[in-house]
Design a protein around this motif. Structure first.
Motif, PDB file in Angstrom:
ATOM      1  N   ALA A  39      76.158  25.928  24.489  1.00  0.00           N
ATOM      2  CA  ALA A  39      77.510  25.375  24.396  1.00  0.00           C
ATOM      3  C   ALA A  39      77.570  24.317  23.311  1.00  0.00           C
ATOM      4  O   ALA A  39      76.564  23.679  22.985  1.00  0.00           O
ATOM      5  CB  ALA A  39      77.947  24.778  25.736  1.00  0.00           C
ATOM      6  N   GLY A  40      78.750  24.128  22.758  1.00  0.00           N
ATOM      7  CA  GLY A  40      78.956  23.071  21.784  1.00  0.00           C
ATOM      8  C   GLY A  40      78.932  21.702  22.449  1.00  0.00           C
ATOM      9  O   GLY A  40      79.352  21.552  23.602  1.00  0.00           O
ATOM     10  N   GLU A  41      78.467  20.724  21.733  1.00  0.00           N
ATOM     11  CA  GLU A  41      78.378  19.359  22.254  1.00  0.00           C
ATOM     12  C   GLU A  41      79.750  18.844  22.697  1.00  0.00           C
ATOM     13  O   GLU A  41      79.861  18.089  23.672  1.00  0.00           O
ATOM     14  CB  GLU A  41      77.812  18.454  21.165  1.00  0.00           C
ATOM     15  N   LYS A  42      80.812  19.268  21.996  1.00  0.00           N
ATOM     16  CA  LYS A  42      82.163  18.804  22.300  1.00  0.00           C
ATOM     17  C   LYS A  42      82.932  19.775  23.192  1.00  0.00           C
ATOM     18  O   LYS A  42      84.141  19.613  23.389  1.00  0.00           O
ATOM     19  CB  LYS A  42      82.927  18.578  20.998  1.00  0.00           C
ATOM     20  N   ASP A  43      82.257  20.767  23.731  1.00  0.00           N
ATOM     21  CA  ASP A  43      82.868  21.718  24.654  1.00  0.00           C
ATOM     22  C   ASP A  43      82.734  21.164  26.071  1.00  0.00           C
ATOM     23  O   ASP A  43      81.626  20.895  26.538  1.00  0.00           O
ATOM     24  CB  ASP A  43      82.164  23.077  24.541  1.00  0.00           C
TER      25      ASP A  43
ATOM     26  N   GLU B  34      66.796  28.521  29.742  1.00  0.00           N
ATOM     27  CA  GLU B  34      66.765  27.547  28.660  1.00  0.00           C
ATOM     28  C   GLU B  34      68.198  27.152  28.313  1.00  0.00           C
ATOM     29  O   GLU B  34      69.133  27.937  28.508  1.00  0.00           O
ATOM     30  CB  GLU B  34      66.071  28.125  27.425  1.00  0.00           C
ATOM     31  N   GLN B  35      68.359  25.922  27.803  1.00  0.00           N
ATOM     32  CA  GLN B  35      69.677  25.435  27.411  1.00  0.00           C
ATOM     33  C   GLN B  35      69.651  24.962  25.960  1.00  0.00           C
ATOM     34  O   GLN B  35      68.675  24.380  25.509  1.00  0.00           O
ATOM     35  CB  GLN B  35      70.112  24.287  28.316  1.00  0.00           C
ATOM     36  N   LEU B  36      70.759  25.233  25.264  1.00  0.00           N
ATOM     37  CA  LEU B  36      70.885  24.830  23.868  1.00  0.00           C
ATOM     38  C   LEU B  36      72.253  24.193  23.657  1.00  0.00           C
ATOM     39  O   LEU B  36      73.286  24.819  23.925  1.00  0.00           O
ATOM     40  CB  LEU B  36      70.727  26.042  22.944  1.00  0.00           C
ATOM     41  N   ILE B  37      72.269  22.935  23.215  1.00  0.00           N
ATOM     42  CA  ILE B  37      73.502  22.237  22.892  1.00  0.00           C
ATOM     43  C   ILE B  37      73.659  22.195  21.372  1.00  0.00           C
ATOM     44  O   ILE B  37      72.727  21.825  20.653  1.00  0.00           O
ATOM     45  CB  ILE B  37      73.500  20.803  23.448  1.00  0.00           C
ATOM     46  N   LEU B  38      74.829  22.587  20.892  1.00  0.00           N
ATOM     47  CA  LEU B  38      75.103  22.650  19.454  1.00  0.00           C
ATOM     48  C   LEU B  38      75.843  21.382  19.020  1.00  0.00           C
ATOM     49  O   LEU B  38      76.994  21.167  19.407  1.00  0.00           O
ATOM     50  CB  LEU B  38      75.954  23.884  19.138  1.00  0.00           C
ATOM     51  N   PRO B  39      75.207  20.524  18.227  1.00  0.00           N
ATOM     52  CA  PRO B  39      75.821  19.264  17.812  1.00  0.00           C
ATOM     53  C   PRO B  39      77.160  19.467  17.105  1.00  0.00           C
ATOM     54  O   PRO B  39      77.311  20.375  16.272  1.00  0.00           O
ATOM     55  CB  PRO B  39      74.790  18.661  16.849  1.00  0.00           C
TER      56      PRO B  39
ATOM     57  N   ASN C 211      84.612  26.726  17.921  1.00  0.00           N
ATOM     58  CA  ASN C 211      83.774  27.018  16.752  1.00  0.00           C
ATOM     59  C   ASN C 211      82.281  27.153  17.032  1.00  0.00           C
ATOM     60  O   ASN C 211      81.506  27.398  16.116  1.00  0.00           O
ATOM     61  CB  ASN C 211      84.008  25.977  15.655  1.00  0.00           C
ATOM     62  N   ALA C 212      81.872  27.008  18.289  1.00  0.00           N
ATOM     63  CA  ALA C 212      80.435  27.134  18.594  1.00  0.00           C
ATOM     64  C   ALA C 212      79.898  28.509  18.220  1.00  0.00           C
ATOM     65  O   ALA C 212      78.754  28.654  17.785  1.00  0.00           O
ATOM     66  CB  ALA C 212      80.180  26.854  20.069  1.00  0.00           C
TER      67      ALA C 212
END
Length: 275
Positions: A222-226, A247-252, A258-259
């Motif tokens: 997920a996006g950081e701002k989501d 596993e988890q991935l945060i997109l800065p 837009n993620a």
């Protein structure tokens, strides 16, 4: 199917009704010898908008992966069946299973990396992927869920208000409903009345991730701002409780819109599925 398919429609009959789904199979120039990847787009989007225009199909095929895309009912190049059953999540999952087998996917077999199916979903596609993995554990190898949520925003959609707005322009009080309807109207290829049928069917089958949990490895993104990023640990905990590796991935600096265009998202998914 063989050769390169940039867009080809295949009809599937489940319980006697054709869902009119548009399916495309994209072949890599050099096959990595791994199972195919099924891509599931979000609400009011399409395979072209979600996966092709954002570079996902190119990235996956360049990584040697065979890619299956499908436009959900009323979306993109798919038809808009009149029967509401075609829009129910359970019926869509049944159609996805048929599509996967028609495209050559086969049940997982130990020692054979070409068997099984990897699934990548985004937003509504993540909800469908979660349930698909939970019910098809003999077929699904790994899941990548982008923009996932423990709750379904469409379940709270005010159908009556949306119908009144479309009929005579009566303002919609609920901000979430107004935003979703506005988003649905942005894409000319969408059939707005079919999308409302999908919402109605989803409200009849609300999403409960704890009801059936995928047992296979999952990557949650997920996006950081989501705002949905806040619920990812809850989904991860459910998966871990069921014995899944999560596993988890945060997109800065990314949000829900837009993620999906993130290069880090694509590479993270490709690396996670290259097993």
């Amino acid at each position: 199917m063989s050769g390169r398919h940039t867009g080809e429609q295949h009809s599937h009959t489940v319980e006697g009704t054709d869902p009119q789904l548009y399916v495309a199979v994209h072949e890599p120039k050099t096959d990595a010898g791994l199972r195919p990847v099924l891509l599931l787009h979000g609400f009011s989007s399409s395979s072209k908008l979600n996966w092709e225009d954002t570079g996902w199909i190119t990235a996956l095929t360049e990584a040697g992966r065979r890619v299956i895309t499908v436009d959900l009912p009323g979306h993109g190049r798919s038809g808009a069946p009149e029967d509401r059953d075609s829009y129910s999540p359970s019926r869509i999952r049944a159609d996805l299973l048929q599509i996967a087998f028609d495209a050559g996917a086969r049940p997982l077999r130990d020692g054979d990396p070409a068997t099984g199916l990897d699934v990548i979903g985004y937003s509504l596609g993540s909800r469908l992927a979660w349930e698909f993995g939970a019910t098809q554990h003999e077929l699904v190898h790994r899941l990548v869920l982008g923009g996932p949520n423990v709750a379904d925003p469409l379940a709270e959609f005010d159908l009556v208000a949306a119908q009144r707005y479309l009929a005579d322009g009566t303002p919609i009080a609920d901000a979430s409903t107004a935003g979703l309807l506005r988003m649905a109207q942005l894409l000319p290829s969408n059939n707005i009345f079919a999308l409302l049928s999908l919402v109605e069917a989803i409200k009849d089958e609300p999403f409960d991730p704890a009801e059936a949990i995928p047992p296979m490895p999952m990557l949650l993104v997920a996006g950081e701002k989501d705002e949905r990023a806040a619920s990812m640990p809850d989904l991860a905990a459910l998966g871990a409780k069921a014995g899944a590796m999560v596993e988890q991935l945060i997109l800065p600096a990314r949000n829900h819109t837009n993620a999906v265009t993130s290069r880090a998202f694509k590479q993270g998914a490709i690396d996670f599925l290259a097993v």
